[in-house]
Design a protein around this motif. Structure first.
Motif, PDB file in Angstrom:
ATOM      1  N   LEU A  70      16.070  -5.675  13.607  1.00  0.00           N
ATOM      2  CA  LEU A  70      15.018  -5.738  15.475  1.00  0.00           C
ATOM      3  C   LEU A  70      13.485  -4.818  15.013  1.00  0.00           C
ATOM      4  N   VAL A  71      12.547  -5.653  15.214  1.00  0.00           N
ATOM      5  CA  VAL A  71      11.334  -4.735  15.151  1.00  0.00           C
ATOM      6  C   VAL A  71      10.098  -5.767  15.547  1.00  0.00           C
ATOM      7  N   ASN A  72       8.898  -4.458  15.636  1.00  0.00           N
ATOM      8  CA  ASN A  72       7.805  -5.278  17.009  1.00  0.00           C
ATOM      9  C   ASN A  72       6.649  -5.817  15.867  1.00  0.00           C
ATOM     10  N   PRO A  73       6.698  -6.740  16.143  1.00  0.00           N
ATOM     11  CA  PRO A  73       5.698  -7.212  15.543  1.00  0.00           C
ATOM     12  C   PRO A  73       4.380  -6.977  14.897  1.00  0.00           C
ATOM     13  N   TYR A  74       3.816  -6.234  16.329  1.00  0.00           N
ATOM     14  CA  TYR A  74       2.667  -5.922  16.647  1.00  0.00           C
ATOM     15  C   TYR A  74       2.446  -4.154  15.476  1.00  0.00           C
ATOM     16  N   GLU A  75       3.726  -4.321  15.837  1.00  0.00           N
ATOM     17  CA  GLU A  75       3.525  -2.574  15.175  1.00  0.00           C
ATOM     18  C   GLU A  75       3.682  -3.049  13.622  1.00  0.00           C
ATOM     19  N   ILE A  76       2.283  -2.995  12.846  1.00  0.00           N
ATOM     20  CA  ILE A  76       2.216  -3.093  10.840  1.00  0.00           C
ATOM     21  C   ILE A  76       3.003  -2.412  10.825  1.00  0.00           C
ATOM     22  N   ASP A  77       2.553  -1.470  10.796  1.00  0.00           N
ATOM     23  CA  ASP A  77       3.438   0.069   9.688  1.00  0.00           C
ATOM     24  C   ASP A  77       4.856  -0.030  10.161  1.00  0.00           C
ATOM     25  N   ASP A  78       5.952  -0.340  11.422  1.00  0.00           N
ATOM     26  CA  ASP A  78       7.086  -0.347  11.441  1.00  0.00           C
ATOM     27  C   ASP A  78       7.476  -1.381  10.365  1.00  0.00           C
ATOM     28  N   VAL A  79       6.566  -2.838  10.916  1.00  0.00           N
ATOM     29  CA  VAL A  79       8.033  -4.076  10.191  1.00  0.00           C
ATOM     30  C   VAL A  79       7.408  -3.030   8.279  1.00  0.00           C
ATOM     31  N   ALA A  80       6.271  -3.427   8.392  1.00  0.00           N
ATOM     32  CA  ALA A  80       6.437  -2.646   6.655  1.00  0.00           C
ATOM     33  C   ALA A  80       7.169  -1.231   6.948  1.00  0.00           C
ATOM     34  N   GLU A  81       8.040  -0.543   7.376  1.00  0.00           N
ATOM     35  CA  GLU A  81       8.935   0.317   7.271  1.00  0.00           C
ATOM     36  C   GLU A  81      10.208  -0.244   6.739  1.00  0.00           C
ATOM     37  N   THR A  82       9.952  -0.702   8.233  1.00  0.00           N
ATOM     38  CA  THR A  82      11.715  -1.573   8.597  1.00  0.00           C
ATOM     39  C   THR A  82      11.450  -1.901   6.959  1.00  0.00           C
ATOM     40  N   THR A  83      10.725  -3.207   6.339  1.00  0.00           N
ATOM     41  CA  THR A  83      11.047  -4.414   5.388  1.00  0.00           C
ATOM     42  C   THR A  83      12.058  -3.655   3.534  1.00  0.00           C
ATOM     43  N   HIS A  84      10.913  -1.796   3.897  1.00  0.00           N
ATOM     44  CA  HIS A  84      11.447  -1.233   2.855  1.00  0.00           C
ATOM     45  C   HIS A  84      12.485  -0.729   3.350  1.00  0.00           C
ATOM     46  N   ARG A  85      13.261  -0.480   4.446  1.00  0.00           N
ATOM     47  CA  ARG A  85      14.886  -0.134   5.010  1.00  0.00           C
ATOM     48  C   ARG A  85      15.494  -1.147   4.641  1.00  0.00           C
ATOM     49  N   ALA A  86      14.920  -2.436   4.336  1.00  0.00           N
ATOM     50  CA  ALA A  86      16.242  -3.953   4.049  1.00  0.00           C
ATOM     51  C   ALA A  86      16.299  -4.424   2.912  1.00  0.00           C
ATOM     52  N   LEU A  87      14.250  -4.070   2.242  1.00  0.00           N
ATOM     53  CA  LEU A  87      15.133  -3.853   0.380  1.00  0.00           C
ATOM     54  C   LEU A  87      15.896  -2.906   0.058  1.00  0.00           C
ATOM     55  N   GLU A 125       0.667  -1.253   0.325  1.00  0.00           N
ATOM     56  CA  GLU A 125      -0.579   0.129   0.178  1.00  0.00           C
ATOM     57  C   GLU A 125       0.767   1.124   0.087  1.00  0.00           C
ATOM     58  N   LYS A 126       1.758   1.378   1.260  1.00  0.00           N
ATOM     59  CA  LYS A 126       2.643   2.087   1.074  1.00  0.00           C
ATOM     60  C   LYS A 126       3.469   2.596   0.131  1.00  0.00           C
ATOM     61  N   HIS A 127       4.449   1.500  -0.709  1.00  0.00           N
ATOM     62  CA  HIS A 127       4.854   1.475  -1.603  1.00  0.00           C
ATOM     63  C   HIS A 127       5.239   0.589  -2.560  1.00  0.00           C
ATOM     64  N   PRO A 128       3.850   1.483  -3.874  1.00  0.00           N
ATOM     65  CA  PRO A 128       3.452   0.301  -4.695  1.00  0.00           C
ATOM     66  C   PRO A 128       4.594   0.381  -5.914  1.00  0.00           C
ATOM     67  N   GLU A 129       5.866   1.233  -5.619  1.00  0.00           N
ATOM     68  CA  GLU A 129       7.059   0.704  -6.634  1.00  0.00           C
ATOM     69  C   GLU A 129       6.676  -0.539  -6.544  1.00  0.00           C
ATOM     70  N   TYR A 130       6.893  -1.646  -5.030  1.00  0.00           N
ATOM     71  CA  TYR A 130       7.521  -3.117  -5.304  1.00  0.00           C
ATOM     72  C   TYR A 130       6.434  -4.036  -6.081  1.00  0.00           C
ATOM     73  N   ILE A 131       5.094  -3.766  -6.618  1.00  0.00           N
ATOM     74  CA  ILE A 131       4.406  -4.600  -7.744  1.00  0.00           C
ATOM     75  C   ILE A 131       5.027  -4.413  -8.856  1.00  0.00           C
ATOM     76  N   ASN A 132       4.561  -5.909  -9.069  1.00  0.00           N
ATOM     77  CA  ASN A 132       5.815  -6.362 -10.255  1.00  0.00           C
ATOM     78  C   ASN A 132       7.319  -6.614  -9.028  1.00  0.00           C
TER      79      ASN A 132
END
Ligand code: ADQ
Length: 831
Positions: free
Chosen positions: A437-454, A319-326
């Motif tokens: 490290l990311v708190n799995p309950y914080e969905i937004d944070d997990v999404a942003e951390t994944t973006h950071r990792a990618l 949702e936040k990073h549509p650039e990852y679609i495809n």
């Protein structure tokens, strides 16, 4: 392998499941089936190489429990391939018991509770009863394994260093150790017992929700060493032992005192076969196109693993990073787990639905966002996935350790590594701090951390991964085993190896600073209520040999002289006897468990007993003398109480003799009260050490005694529990015990009579800090004060009981009331 060489002991592993499961082919033949799991990967190679044994459930209910276990398939390359069938002992169950033990108690109660998810936990007495049965069956099979090992290896195992090492695994078997220890001791099968918990150990707040938590804790303390993944779990366990069981603990050396032994508590973070994963990754075929960035999740399908939150977080990323679609795909591999349990079936449905929703929402003609493999895959394929993934999302809500995080790290390409995202609520999160490290309950944070990792630069990825790899390589599964053996004292030591202290220091006065400083201040009034045998005086073979140590007597004398301290000694002996044994003036004595009480000013209380009781007691005495006074057993007549002692009876004759004696008690209308290797007949009155304690406090301080008096109670047996129960919340009580499993109402446990002496010394030191007038002491050995007998008003209930007694069953033949027993001089040699 190095492992077998390092250990000086043969190893018996005990786990709920064998490291493989058995399946029946259509023609009825059995064959082995490999199964994934952290424990198997880690421990199986060790047992294979060391020629040890494995005790466990085979995964099916065998019609013939003695059926031969098939050897492994020659093509089998799994960690258990080398395990010969003669190295395997199967535990077989009644299906209903197994279901209640495994699905009910293990997975329905302990799994959620220990993962700090108490809302999901179900507490049922039937499940707990079946858990106990199952643990007993495992313990019995372990004894068989020990016998098999002794039969094969003979006397060499008798050496201390060589004694077999029994390693019990996980939450399924938390109460097996005490049975193994007891039977092994009886059969002279020396062994060392270690326990390892693969899941988290929860805090005291959570542990205490389980109604039988004291039995769990004492069960684990049946081992010599208890291991957890990380220090946090160790401290939780130590805390539970101290707060729930009242054990003495040493936090800095991680030791717990229980059952007359010191138990070591150790953090032993599990590792993986690092080199094996590295090698697998080097040769695994590539299955993922270079054009795709993969976010990888690998888990057993379990609610603790946080799959739902992870899928939602991935959806948020798109949702936040549509650039990852495809471009980016989330590959989730899930091993089916506990598929016959409803909550797991519901979880699967929820995940299927969620994946469907996300895929329905974002899929394009050439791409779908989530690929989902529901099944077990080979380690080789898994290693390929780890190697080729850009990001690993290891985000459990709670996890003992989590091996996936470690396996991912081992499989990385050093030049172009991926990024590990890790939950701090996994044990590995406490170690692998270079992960994101990311708190799995914080969905937004997990999404942003994944973006950071990618989008992480390769330099940072290399740096982080190099640190992570270095640690996992050094702290691999061999290292884990080595530390376990070292802590068990079965490691052949090399230069540089050292062992931490394994014994608690003897109880000292300082221990009581921690226990009592906040409770008793120098200006307080203090009442000390103390049992005699086993509390002030060590237990001896004959009552007259249980003398009070001189030092204890001196401290009591000094305490009796402090005006703000009152002492009462409440014993099962007769009043005259206990008074004679202690011989200290200025204190209250209570005999016959409080039926007779004599205060220093001469006032005496005697609880009435039903008139028929004494003659009935005479019949009992006679019958016991006639039929059960043999092999060292004898009867003591204490007036209103009669005690049948069997302390000196050889253990092989005990059971029959005790059964006979109990029958006689019943026959003459007495409920046999079990004491320390003795059976007592007590009058049928509702009076015990608890009511006697309250009576003493009331007479000493008045009705509102609780407002201004600090009460300490110490005792060592079931009769003292009556007082501990009554005084709970209004006193601090100590149970003196060296038993491995005892339910107690006491606040603290003390190992022996020496530690009671330390407690008395502490009180003396504390009270001496405030200046106050001393009492005048009657000279030692002076004639007893003149007695003024207080009459006790019998309650309706007691009158009723008196009536029952008078008309009751069991009128045996008459006989003089007397005492027969060997005297000290008649003791057998060596007594
Ligand atoms: P588990 O809950 O089983 O173990 P984990 O540590 O992640 O959790 O181990 C799972 C193992 O299964 C890994 O070795 C992994 O490779 C393997 N695996 C997972 N999915 C697979 C698949 N689809 N196909 C094949 N193999 C798969 C418990 C505790 C953990 C603790 C371990 C070890 O819950 O916290 O780390 O024990 O102590």
């Amino acid at each position: 392998m190095k492992e077998a060489i390092m250990s000086s002991s043969a190893m018996i592993v005990v786990s709920n499941r064998l490291p493989f499961i058995l399946r029946e082919a259509e023609d009825g033949t059995l064959h082995r089936k490999q199964c994934a799991g952290g424990l198997v990967t880690a421990v199986a190679p060790v047992v294979v190489e060391s020629g040890g044994l494995w005790v466990g459930w085979p995964g099916i209910h065998l019609e013939d429990p003695d059926v031969a276990i098939p050897e492994s398939d020659p093509e089998d390359k799994s960690p258990t391939a080398g395990l010969k069938s003669k190295q395997v002992l199967t535990v077989n169950f009644d299906e209903d018991v197994f279901d209640s033990y495994y699905n009910g108690c293990c997975n329905g109660t302990f799994w959620p509770l220990f993962h700090s998810m108490p809302d999901r936990a179900i507490f049922k007495a039937e499940h707990w009863a079946d858990y106990k049965t199952a643990n007993r069956l495992f313990a019995e099979k372990t004894i068989e394994a020990l016998e098999q090992m002794y039969a094969e290896k003979g006397d060499e195992l008798q050496l201390d260093d060589e004694a077999p090492l029994v390693w019990i695994h996980d939450y399924h078997l938390m109460i097996a150790a005490n049975t193994i220890r007891q039977v092994a001791e009886e059969k002279n099968l020396r062994c060392k017992l270690g326990f390892f918990l693969h899941i988290p150990c929860p805090s005291w707040d959570i542990m205490r929700l389980f109604p039988w938590d004291d039995e769990i804790l004492q069960g684990m303390l049946g081992c010599d060493m208890v291991g957890f993944h990380i220090e946090d779990y160790c401290f939780n366990f130590i805390d539970c032992c101290q707060r729930r069981l009242g054990c003495r603990v040493d936090r800095s050396n991680m030791l717990v005192e229980h059952g007359g032994r010191t138990v070591r508590v150790r953090a032993l973070p599990i590792g993986i076969p690092y080199d094996r994963f590295k090698t697998l990754a080097a040769s695994a075929p590539q299955e993922i196109a270079d054009s795709q960035q993969i976010i990888l999740g690998v888990d057993r399908l379990d609610y603790t693993k946080g799959l739902v939150n992870r899928i939602r977080a991935f959806e948020r990323l798109l949702e936040k990073h549509p650039e990852y679609i495809n471009k980016v795909t989330f590959l989730q591999v899930a091993v089916p787990s506990r598929t016959d349990v409803k909550v797991y079936q519901e979880l699967k449905e929820e995940i299927d639905m969620l994946i469907g929703q996300v895929n329905g929402r974002f899929t394009t003609p050439m791409w779908s966002p989530i690929r989902y493999i529901y099944g077990c895959i080979s380690h080789e394929q898994l290693a390929g996935f780890y190697r080729d993934a850009a990001v690993a999302l290891v985000t459990p809500l709670r996890d003992g350790m989590n091996l996936v995080a470690k396996e991912f790290v081992a499989c990385q390409n050093e030049e172009d590594p991926g990024v590990l995202i890790l939950s701090p609520f996994a044990g590995s999160g406490a170690q692998m701090m270079e992960a994101l490290l990311v708190n799995p309950y914080e969905i937004d944070d997990v999404a942003e951390t994944t973006h950071r990792a990618l989008t992480m630069e390769v330099d940072e990825r290399r740096l982080r991964m190099a640190c992570l790899r270095r640690r996992e390589k050094a702290h691999d599964v061999t290292y884990w085993l080595r530390t376990f053996l070292k802590e068990m004292g079965t490691l052949r030591m090399e230069d540089g190896d050292s062992v931490r202290p394994t014994q608690l220091m003897p109880v000292s006065i300082q221990d009581f600073d921690e226990y009592l400083r906040d409770y008793i201040r120098p200006t307080d009034r203090v009442a000390l209520l103390l049992d005699y045998d086993g509390t002030l005086a060590p237990i001896a073979k004959l009552p007259e040999l249980a003398t009070i140590p001189v030092e204890t007597k001196r401290v009591l004398e000094r305490l009796a002289n402090i005006s703000s301290v009152n002492i009462a000694i409440i014993s099962g002996r007769s009043l005259a006897d206990v008074r004679g044994m202690v011989g200290v003036g200025n204190i209250t004595y209570a005999g016959n468990h409080g039926l007779e009480i004599l205060h220093p000013d001469g006032t005496k209380f005697v609880h009435p007993v039903p008139s028929e009781y004494e003659s009935q007691l005479g019949y009992l005495l006679q019958a016991l003398q006639d039929r059960c006074c043999r092999d060292g057993a004898w009867v003591e007549n204490k007036g209103v109480i009669l005690t049948y002692h069997y302390r000196q009876v050889p253990s092989d004759k005990c059971e029959t003799l005790v059964a006979e004696a109990r029958e006689i008690f019943h026959k003459y209308g007495f409920a046999p009260s079990m004491a320390h290797r003795a059976i007592e007949a007590r009058p049928p009155v509702r009076w015990n050490k608890g009511r006697a304690s309250i009576y003493i406090l009331r007479t000493l301080y008045g009705l509102d005694w609780q407002e201004g008096v600090r009460v300490l109670f110490a005792g060592d047996d079931a009769t003292d529990e009556d007082a501990m129960r009554v005084l709970k919340g209004m006193a601090v009580s100590f149970r003196v015990t060296a038993m491995s499993s005892v339910r107690t109402m006491a606040n603290r446990r003390l190992p022996d009579t020496d530690s009671v002496l330390m407690m008395l010394k502490w009180v003396e030191r504390q009270m001496a800090a405030a200046p106050r007038p001393r009492r005048s002491t009657p000279p030692t050995g002076s004639s007893p004060p003149r007695e003024k007998v207080l009459q006790y008003q019998m309650s309706m209930e007691e009158k009723e009981m008196q009536h029952i007694m008078a008309n009751g069953r069991g009128r045996g033949r008459g006989g003089g009331v007397g005492t027969t027993r060997p005297t000290a001089t008649e003791l057998p040699t060596g007594a």
